[in-house]
Design a protein around this motif. Structure first.
Motif, PDB file in Angstrom:
ATOM      1  N   TYR A  95      10.648   2.151  -3.204  1.00 50.42           N
ATOM      2  CA  TYR A  95       9.291   2.162  -3.738  1.00 50.42           C
ATOM      3  C   TYR A  95       9.170   2.609  -5.197  1.00 50.42           C
ATOM      4  O   TYR A  95       8.177   2.313  -5.834  1.00 50.42           O
ATOM      5  CB  TYR A  95       8.407   3.082  -2.900  1.00 50.42           C
ATOM      6  N   ALA A  96      10.130   3.363  -5.693  1.00 48.64           N
ATOM      7  CA  ALA A  96       9.978   3.886  -7.045  1.00 48.64           C
ATOM      8  C   ALA A  96      10.151   2.782  -8.066  1.00 48.64           C
ATOM      9  O   ALA A  96      10.786   1.762  -7.808  1.00 48.64           O
ATOM     10  CB  ALA A  96      10.980   5.009  -7.286  1.00 48.64           C
TER      11      ALA A  96
ATOM     12  N   ARG B 151       0.823  -1.207   0.000  1.00 49.54           N
ATOM     13  CA  ARG B 151       0.000   0.000   0.000  1.00 49.54           C
ATOM     14  C   ARG B 151       0.860   1.261   0.000  1.00 49.54           C
ATOM     15  O   ARG B 151       0.571   2.227  -0.706  1.00 49.54           O
ATOM     16  CB  ARG B 151      -0.918  -0.006   1.227  1.00 49.54           C
ATOM     17  N   GLU B 152       1.934   1.254   0.802  1.00 47.95           N
ATOM     18  CA  GLU B 152       2.805   2.417   0.864  1.00 47.95           C
ATOM     19  C   GLU B 152       3.527   2.626  -0.464  1.00 47.95           C
ATOM     20  O   GLU B 152       3.712   3.756  -0.914  1.00 47.95           O
ATOM     21  CB  GLU B 152       3.824   2.251   1.999  1.00 47.95           C
ATOM     22  N   ARG B 153       3.912   1.525  -1.120  1.00 46.13           N
ATOM     23  CA  ARG B 153       4.553   1.633  -2.431  1.00 46.13           C
ATOM     24  C   ARG B 153       3.608   2.283  -3.436  1.00 46.13           C
ATOM     25  O   ARG B 153       4.011   3.175  -4.203  1.00 46.13           O
ATOM     26  CB  ARG B 153       4.974   0.249  -2.927  1.00 46.13           C
ATOM     27  N   LEU B 154       2.349   1.857  -3.445  1.00 46.33           N
ATOM     28  CA  LEU B 154       1.364   2.428  -4.364  1.00 46.33           C
ATOM     29  C   LEU B 154       1.165   3.906  -4.081  1.00 46.33           C
ATOM     30  O   LEU B 154       1.140   4.729  -5.003  1.00 46.33           O
ATOM     31  CB  LEU B 154       0.031   1.671  -4.242  1.00 46.33           C
TER      32      LEU B 154
ATOM     33  N   LEU C  71       5.752  13.663  -0.836  1.00 45.37           N
ATOM     34  CA  LEU C  71       6.289  12.305  -0.716  1.00 45.37           C
ATOM     35  C   LEU C  71       6.412  11.852   0.735  1.00 45.37           C
ATOM     36  O   LEU C  71       6.859  10.733   1.003  1.00 45.37           O
ATOM     37  CB  LEU C  71       7.649  12.221  -1.410  1.00 45.37           C
ATOM     38  N   ARG C  72       6.015  12.724   1.663  1.00 48.03           N
ATOM     39  CA  ARG C  72       5.998  12.399   3.097  1.00 48.03           C
ATOM     40  C   ARG C  72       7.368  11.962   3.609  1.00 48.03           C
ATOM     41  O   ARG C  72       7.512  10.910   4.235  1.00 48.03           O
ATOM     42  CB  ARG C  72       4.947  11.321   3.387  1.00 48.03           C
TER      43      ARG C  72
ATOM     44  N   VAL D  41      18.021  12.190   2.745  1.00 42.49           N
ATOM     45  CA  VAL D  41      18.418  10.796   2.978  1.00 42.49           C
ATOM     46  C   VAL D  41      17.191   9.886   2.961  1.00 42.49           C
ATOM     47  O   VAL D  41      17.183   8.822   2.330  1.00 42.49           O
ATOM     48  CB  VAL D  41      19.167  10.665   4.321  1.00 42.49           C
ATOM     49  N   GLU D  42      16.125  10.306   3.655  1.00 41.31           N
ATOM     50  CA  GLU D  42      14.889   9.519   3.657  1.00 41.31           C
ATOM     51  C   GLU D  42      14.289   9.459   2.262  1.00 41.31           C
ATOM     52  O   GLU D  42      13.759   8.422   1.837  1.00 41.31           O
ATOM     53  CB  GLU D  42      13.888  10.123   4.642  1.00 41.31           C
TER      54      GLU D  42
END
Length: 212
Positions: free
Chosen positions: A207-208, A138-141, A192-193, A198-199
């Motif tokens: 995720y990309a 879900r986070e990847r999407l 992108l939260r 670095v994050e």
């Protein structure tokens, strides 16, 4: 496939021994684990539609069955892109095959006869893994959707950030003011939260979409 509670993923029991299958389902149901039984690998595979977003679940798969074996069923699941944990149930003589299956991507195996508590513990552990994979999916999407929604200029600034450039260098490279870079950088981080470059780099790597 039938809808499932996302917080209590289904445990699919695939075994051609009706008594064993029903006993195992009763055990899991008694521990609060939702189950669905299948009498063959073919029946389970027929319930899956290629390309579907299959609900989070765990599969208990007997390694030896009439017709399509557990190993052959697992290979077909892999070919479909099956994302969820598969736990093999095996007799003593099939432990070698089960170990090979784990090395080939199965989550684990249990040797018959097994202790009820051990089996339930293994299923619970597999379920936690499945839930973590579901959350990650879900986070990847969400991340990819946010990434796709960046403006062309934000994407240019993002590319510069990922190369490790500072705001002043980015401004020089893109022919804009440093204040404008800071504005775009803040928008990118918010969309992108992330809280740091670095994050950002970490999430891009995780995720990309991979480069074509």
């Amino acid at each position: 496939m039938a809808a499932a509670d996302p917080l209590n993923p289904l445990v699919h029991v695939v075994d051609d021994d009706a008594d064993f299958r029903e006993g195992l389902a009763w055990l899991l149901d008694s521990r609060g684990l939702a189950t669905r039984c299948w009498d063959s690998g073919e029946a389970f595979l027929r319930s899956l539609r290629p390309g579907d977003d299959w609900p989070c679940c765990v599969v208990l798969l007997d390694i030896r069955m009439e017709g399509l074996s557990g190993l052959a069923t697992f290979e077909r699941l892999k070919a479909l892109g099956w994302p969820w944990p598969v736990l093999f149930l095996t007799g003593h003589g099939d432990v070698g095959m089960a170990v090979a299956a784990v090395k080939n991507g199965a989550w684990d195996f249990l040797e018959k006869p097994f202790q009820n508590n051990r089996l339930v513990d293994q299923v619970l552990a597999a379920r936690q893994v499945a839930l973590s994979w579901q959350d990650d999916s879900r986070e990847r999407l969400r991340f990819r959707q946010a990434l796709a929604a960046l403006s062309a200029r934000e994407r240019e600034v993002l590319d510069q950030l990922l190369q490790g450039h500072y705001n002043k260098n980015i401004a020089d490279h893109l022919g804009i003011t440093q204040r404008t870079v800071e504005f775009h950088r803040a928008n990118i981080f918010e969309k992108l939260r992330v809280n740091s470059a670095v994050e950002l780099a970490h999430r891009m790597g995780r995720y990309a979409d991979p480069p074509s």
